[in-house]
Design an enzyme around this catalytic site. Sequence first.
Site, PDB file in Angstrom:
ATOM      1  N   ASP A   1     -11.609 -10.932  -0.787  1.00  0.00           N
ATOM      2  CA  ASP A   1     -13.405 -10.851   0.054  1.00  0.00           C
ATOM      3  C   ASP A   1     -14.124 -10.062  -0.807  1.00  0.00           C
ATOM      4  O   ASP A   1     -13.789  -8.868  -1.456  1.00  0.00           O
ATOM      5  CB  ASP A   1     -13.025 -10.820   0.876  1.00  0.00           C
ATOM      6  CG  ASP A   1     -12.610  -8.846   1.774  1.00  0.00           C
ATOM      7  OD1 ASP A   1     -12.070  -8.410   1.160  1.00  0.00           O
ATOM      8  OD2 ASP A   1     -12.079  -9.382   2.846  1.00  0.00           O
TER       9      ASP A   1
ATOM     10  N   ASN B   1       2.476  -5.186  -3.156  1.00  0.00           N
ATOM     11  CA  ASN B   1       1.233  -5.473  -2.953  1.00  0.00           C
ATOM     12  C   ASN B   1       0.128  -3.985  -2.827  1.00  0.00           C
ATOM     13  O   ASN B   1       0.578  -3.476  -1.659  1.00  0.00           O
ATOM     14  CB  ASN B   1       1.223  -6.611  -1.239  1.00  0.00           C
ATOM     15  CG  ASN B   1      -0.786  -7.097  -1.765  1.00  0.00           C
ATOM     16  OD1 ASN B   1      -0.821  -7.780  -2.598  1.00  0.00           O
ATOM     17  ND2 ASN B   1      -1.475  -7.368  -0.031  1.00  0.00           N
TER      18      ASN B   1
ATOM     19  N   GLU C   1      -6.042 -10.782  -1.780  1.00  0.00           N
ATOM     20  CA  GLU C   1      -6.639 -11.041   0.260  1.00  0.00           C
ATOM     21  C   GLU C   1      -8.558 -10.542  -0.264  1.00  0.00           C
ATOM     22  O   GLU C   1      -8.864 -10.063   0.115  1.00  0.00           O
ATOM     23  CB  GLU C   1      -6.189  -9.292   0.892  1.00  0.00           C
ATOM     24  CG  GLU C   1      -4.443  -9.487   0.987  1.00  0.00           C
ATOM     25  CD  GLU C   1      -4.698  -8.139   1.535  1.00  0.00           C
ATOM     26  OE1 GLU C   1      -5.438  -7.386   2.357  1.00  0.00           O
ATOM     27  OE2 GLU C   1      -2.871  -7.700   1.830  1.00  0.00           O
TER      28      GLU C   1
ATOM     29  N   HIS D   1      -9.942  -6.122  -2.192  1.00  0.00           N
ATOM     30  CA  HIS D   1     -11.044  -6.542  -0.827  1.00  0.00           C
ATOM     31  C   HIS D   1     -12.765  -5.624  -2.138  1.00  0.00           C
ATOM     32  O   HIS D   1     -11.950  -4.092  -2.107  1.00  0.00           O
ATOM     33  CB  HIS D   1     -10.422  -5.172   0.016  1.00  0.00           C
ATOM     34  CG  HIS D   1      -9.766  -6.714   0.958  1.00  0.00           C
ATOM     35  ND1 HIS D   1     -10.190  -7.307   1.282  1.00  0.00           N
ATOM     36  CD2 HIS D   1      -8.067  -6.197   0.713  1.00  0.00           C
ATOM     37  CE1 HIS D   1      -8.579  -8.030   2.077  1.00  0.00           C
ATOM     38  NE2 HIS D   1      -7.663  -6.823   1.463  1.00  0.00           N
TER      39      HIS D   1
ATOM     40  N   GLU E   1       0.752  -0.960  -0.155  1.00  0.00           N
ATOM     41  CA  GLU E   1       0.045  -0.281   0.314  1.00  0.00           C
ATOM     42  C   GLU E   1       0.934   0.855   0.191  1.00  0.00           C
ATOM     43  O   GLU E   1       0.391   2.111   1.058  1.00  0.00           O
ATOM     44  CB  GLU E   1      -0.916   0.249   1.347  1.00  0.00           C
ATOM     45  CG  GLU E   1      -1.737  -0.687   1.258  1.00  0.00           C
ATOM     46  CD  GLU E   1      -3.176  -1.490   2.246  1.00  0.00           C
ATOM     47  OE1 GLU E   1      -2.688  -0.542   3.189  1.00  0.00           O
ATOM     48  OE2 GLU E   1      -3.854  -2.130   2.131  1.00  0.00           O
TER      49      GLU E   1
END
Length: 365
Positions: free
Chosen positions: A279, A213, A277, A249, A172
């Site tokens: 979801d 990432n 990651e 996400h 990030e």
Amino acid sequence: MIARLKKIGFTSKLILSMSLLSISCAKSENTSIDPGLVWPNHGTEEITLQKNMPFPMGAALNVNLLKSNANYRNLVIKEFNSVTAENAMKFAAVHPAKDTYNWSDADYLVDFAIANGKRVHGHTLNWYQSLPDWVNNFQGSTADWENLLKTHIQTVLGHFKGKVVSWDVVNEAIDENGTLRNTIWLQKLGPDYIGRAFQYAHEADPSALLFYNDYGHEYSVTKRTAILKLVSDLKSKGIPIDGIGLQMHTRVTQSDANLASAITTAAATGLKVHISELDISLNPDNVPGASYTVALGEQQAAKYKVIVKAYNSIPKNQQYGITQWNVTDTDSWIPSFYKRADWPLPFDAQYQRKAAYQGILDGIK
Ligand code: XIL
């Protein structure tokens, strides 16, 4: 219940088994599908993600649950062949004071993975969050900060060398507007800290695969373009970067086209791509009183399918795998972190497969 299911066109066999299932867990929400009916059915051999998917399938793990909850642990053993520590390898967890490292939870996860034949992906060496106070309050020269960055990375890599095969080196570092995020690392070390973090990691473990990432590829072309430029520049400067992690996400309302573009544009860099990651939120706008419904579950399944299908179409040697962020809806960070009801993962609170699970399998049809 039966009438509701007939409306959406399930087979009568599925209706019967779902009805029985809902009776067996009548006290909680019925979000699951019958595992025995999952496609493709290989006779008596049960389908699992790790056996049936053509690339590694992973989950982020909460070490406390892994230690204390047999259902959680057994589901991980059965379904996944790759694991990431949800929090246990972050700076604050492993390096709580300047000269103190605490490996206990991370080592537990790694030992579990090795004992059960799972790949371990490391997360994360450099981030602006999850920093202990001693780092946030650190007073020192530029050289002292450089030493702090390097020592942390190389001590962690050294500890897990030969056990953790890949790392999110920097997490990030790009802001929503496409500029470098104004983190403590940027402030103390300038923009080239990112490349140097990769070099320090490579020095400490030359065989580890190193990833950048970040999130937002599917909802912001500005942010995605900046991330892709960052990794391409690193690559062209000869910085040892092997892959790009798309956190993903995401939400059920995200368009199929945006989800697919996130994946194909990342693959166009030539780097390995890890959906790191995953979801899919069903209640991103925190609608009060929201509940899981069969219809929402089907929409979520369709989104999982779109993501898997796009991912399955990039070159094989770039498919590092898909990692979901924790295991079941009750373990997900979304409800607690964002303080809302949500059901973002392919398994429900009863450790049963949801429609989303079928969506994942359908993505490789
Ligand atoms: C999250 C964890 O899931 C939470 O338990 C923790 O409280 C905060 O961090 N992007 C990342 C992850 O790279 O490390 C974050 O994990 C979720 C967003």
